[in-house]
Design a protein around this motif. Sequence first.
Motif, PDB file in Angstrom:
ATOM      1  N   UNK A 136       0.830  -1.199   0.000  1.00  0.00           N
ATOM      2  CA  UNK A 136       0.000   0.000   0.000  1.00  0.00           C
ATOM      3  C   UNK A 136       0.865   1.250   0.000  1.00  0.00           C
ATOM      4  N   UNK A 137       0.415   2.240  -0.746  1.00  0.00           N
ATOM      5  CA  UNK A 137       1.087   3.533  -0.763  1.00  0.00           C
ATOM      6  C   UNK A 137       0.032   4.603  -0.567  1.00  0.00           C
ATOM      7  N   UNK A 138       0.251   5.464   0.431  1.00  0.00           N
ATOM      8  CA  UNK A 138      -0.770   6.475   0.708  1.00  0.00           C
ATOM      9  C   UNK A 138      -0.417   7.804   0.047  1.00  0.00           C
ATOM     10  N   UNK A 139      -1.373   8.739   0.119  1.00  0.00           N
ATOM     11  CA  UNK A 139      -1.202  10.026  -0.553  1.00  0.00           C
ATOM     12  C   UNK A 139      -0.028  10.809   0.022  1.00  0.00           C
ATOM     13  N   UNK A 140       0.207  10.660   1.316  1.00  0.00           N
ATOM     14  CA  UNK A 140       1.323  11.366   1.943  1.00  0.00           C
ATOM     15  C   UNK A 140       2.660  10.897   1.380  1.00  0.00           C
ATOM     16  N   UNK A 141       2.781   9.588   1.220  1.00  0.00           N
ATOM     17  CA  UNK A 141       4.023   9.037   0.664  1.00  0.00           C
ATOM     18  C   UNK A 141       4.212   9.469  -0.787  1.00  0.00           C
ATOM     19  N   UNK A 142       3.130   9.435  -1.551  1.00  0.00           N
ATOM     20  CA  UNK A 142       3.211   9.866  -2.953  1.00  0.00           C
ATOM     21  C   UNK A 142       3.659  11.324  -3.025  1.00  0.00           C
ATOM     22  N   UNK A 143       3.135  12.162  -2.120  1.00  0.00           N
ATOM     23  CA  UNK A 143       3.517  13.580  -2.104  1.00  0.00           C
ATOM     24  C   UNK A 143       5.023  13.717  -1.815  1.00  0.00           C
ATOM     25  N   UNK A 144       5.537  12.935  -0.882  1.00  0.00           N
ATOM     26  CA  UNK A 144       6.965  13.007  -0.542  1.00  0.00           C
ATOM     27  C   UNK A 144       7.836  12.554  -1.716  1.00  0.00           C
ATOM     28  N   UNK A 145       7.415  11.466  -2.378  1.00  0.00           N
ATOM     29  CA  UNK A 145       8.196  10.944  -3.505  1.00  0.00           C
ATOM     30  C   UNK A 145       8.227  11.963  -4.647  1.00  0.00           C
ATOM     31  N   UNK A 146       7.077  12.550  -4.949  1.00  0.00           N
ATOM     32  CA  UNK A 146       7.007  13.525  -6.043  1.00  0.00           C
ATOM     33  C   UNK A 146       7.790  14.796  -5.699  1.00  0.00           C
ATOM     34  N   UNK A 147       7.782  15.182  -4.425  1.00  0.00           N
ATOM     35  CA  UNK A 147       8.555  16.347  -4.016  1.00  0.00           C
ATOM     36  C   UNK A 147      10.048  16.083  -4.203  1.00  0.00           C
ATOM     37  N   UNK A 148      10.481  14.870  -3.830  1.00  0.00           N
ATOM     38  CA  UNK A 148      11.889  14.501  -4.005  1.00  0.00           C
ATOM     39  C   UNK A 148      12.252  14.434  -5.489  1.00  0.00           C
ATOM     40  N   UNK A 178      -9.717   4.403   1.806  1.00  0.00           N
ATOM     41  CA  UNK A 178      -9.490   5.597   2.616  1.00  0.00           C
ATOM     42  C   UNK A 178      -9.448   5.196   4.085  1.00  0.00           C
ATOM     43  N   UNK A 179      -8.341   5.449   4.737  1.00  0.00           N
ATOM     44  CA  UNK A 179      -8.167   5.096   6.148  1.00  0.00           C
ATOM     45  C   UNK A 179      -7.757   6.351   6.919  1.00  0.00           C
ATOM     46  N   UNK A 183      -6.110   8.676   1.650  1.00  0.00           N
ATOM     47  CA  UNK A 183      -6.294   7.697   0.572  1.00  0.00           C
ATOM     48  C   UNK A 183      -5.056   6.835   0.430  1.00  0.00           C
ATOM     49  N   UNK A 184      -5.292   5.554   0.170  1.00  0.00           N
ATOM     50  CA  UNK A 184      -4.197   4.624  -0.071  1.00  0.00           C
ATOM     51  C   UNK A 184      -4.512   3.775  -1.298  1.00  0.00           C
ATOM     52  N   UNK A 185      -3.498   3.557  -2.124  1.00  0.00           N
ATOM     53  CA  UNK A 185      -3.636   2.643  -3.252  1.00  0.00           C
ATOM     54  C   UNK A 185      -2.996   1.327  -2.849  1.00  0.00           C
ATOM     55  N   UNK A 186      -3.810   0.274  -2.819  1.00  0.00           N
ATOM     56  CA  UNK A 186      -3.327  -1.041  -2.374  1.00  0.00           C
ATOM     57  C   UNK A 186      -3.127  -1.941  -3.594  1.00  0.00           C
ATOM     58  N   UNK A 187      -1.893  -2.412  -3.768  1.00  0.00           N
ATOM     59  CA  UNK A 187      -1.528  -3.286  -4.883  1.00  0.00           C
ATOM     60  C   UNK A 187      -1.466  -4.729  -4.387  1.00  0.00           C
ATOM     61  N   UNK A 188      -1.963  -5.638  -5.204  1.00  0.00           N
ATOM     62  CA  UNK A 188      -1.854  -7.053  -4.840  1.00  0.00           C
ATOM     63  C   UNK A 188      -0.400  -7.502  -4.981  1.00  0.00           C
ATOM     64  N   UNK A 189      -0.073  -8.601  -4.322  1.00  0.00           N
ATOM     65  CA  UNK A 189       1.275  -9.175  -4.449  1.00  0.00           C
ATOM     66  C   UNK A 189       1.602  -9.458  -5.914  1.00  0.00           C
ATOM     67  N   UNK A 190       0.610 -10.009  -6.594  1.00  0.00           N
ATOM     68  CA  UNK A 190       0.805 -10.352  -8.006  1.00  0.00           C
ATOM     69  C   UNK A 190       1.122  -9.110  -8.830  1.00  0.00           C
ATOM     70  N   UNK A 191       0.367  -8.012  -8.605  1.00  0.00           N
ATOM     71  CA  UNK A 191       0.583  -6.783  -9.369  1.00  0.00           C
ATOM     72  C   UNK A 191       1.984  -6.242  -9.139  1.00  0.00           C
ATOM     73  N   UNK A 192       2.419  -6.202  -7.887  1.00  0.00           N
ATOM     74  CA  UNK A 192       3.750  -5.682  -7.564  1.00  0.00           C
ATOM     75  C   UNK A 192       4.834  -6.533  -8.208  1.00  0.00           C
ATOM     76  N   UNK A 193       4.636  -7.853  -8.178  1.00  0.00           N
ATOM     77  CA  UNK A 193       5.612  -8.758  -8.789  1.00  0.00           C
ATOM     78  C   UNK A 193       5.698  -8.533 -10.290  1.00  0.00           C
ATOM     79  N   UNK A 194       4.526  -8.388 -10.940  1.00  0.00           N
ATOM     80  CA  UNK A 194       4.503  -8.157 -12.382  1.00  0.00           C
ATOM     81  C   UNK A 194       5.125  -6.816 -12.748  1.00  0.00           C
ATOM     82  N   UNK A 195       4.818  -5.782 -11.979  1.00  0.00           N
ATOM     83  CA  UNK A 195       5.378  -4.461 -12.241  1.00  0.00           C
ATOM     84  C   UNK A 195       6.890  -4.462 -12.059  1.00  0.00           C
TER      85      UNK A 195
END
Length: 212
Positions: A136-148, A178-179, A183-195
């Motif tokens: 899972x990756x939440x909006x806060x983490x995405x904001x930090x990554x994009x800022x970097x 949403x927790x 907001x969080x985007x949750x990826x399945x194990x399979x999706x992460x492995x394929x990506x």
Amino acid sequence: MTESIEDLQSRLDDLEDRVDNLEDEKSDLEDTVEAQAETIASQREQLKEQHERLTEFEEKLRVSTDHRKHLQQRVHALETSEDSDTDETNQSRSPLQQLISLPSKAVSKLTANQERARFIAKDIREFAQKVPAGFAIDSSTIRKVLKAKEGATPHTQTVTRVIEFLDRLGKEDVQVVKRRGTKRAVFTEHAVSELASTSSSGGITDVVMRWR
């Protein structure tokens, strides 16, 4: 009144002069006609040679045209075969996988938010956190990554659009939840492995090191 011998002689001389002139003109005309006949014969020979050259050229052109058509058919057959292979490969990949495997020329045509989503997806295993449902990756983490990545804090709407792209392109392998107001985007194990297998990044990027 009877003409004198002198008058008759004068008229005879005039007639002889006229005859001589006519004979000279006749000779000149004969020379001209002969010269023109030679010219016509020469031109006829040139026309014959040009016709032969034209016939030879037309034959070469026909052979070249046939050869070009043959090559075009072969190229078309190869392109069709490649397109078929590409289609089969793409059909087995999710839209998100296809996005991260785009060539640089195609990447340059993406919108800014599509490119951001692509950037996140390429290293999702490094950016996301392991959770029971996968990663899972939440909006806060995405904001930090994009800022970097870009050197400036992205707008809230930008982060939302990136999450929407990940959700839509990830199909059933990505779910947005949403927790606690985040907001969080949750990826399945399979999706992460394929990506991960599709990504050409090959590991942790400089941006990963900077935002952590």
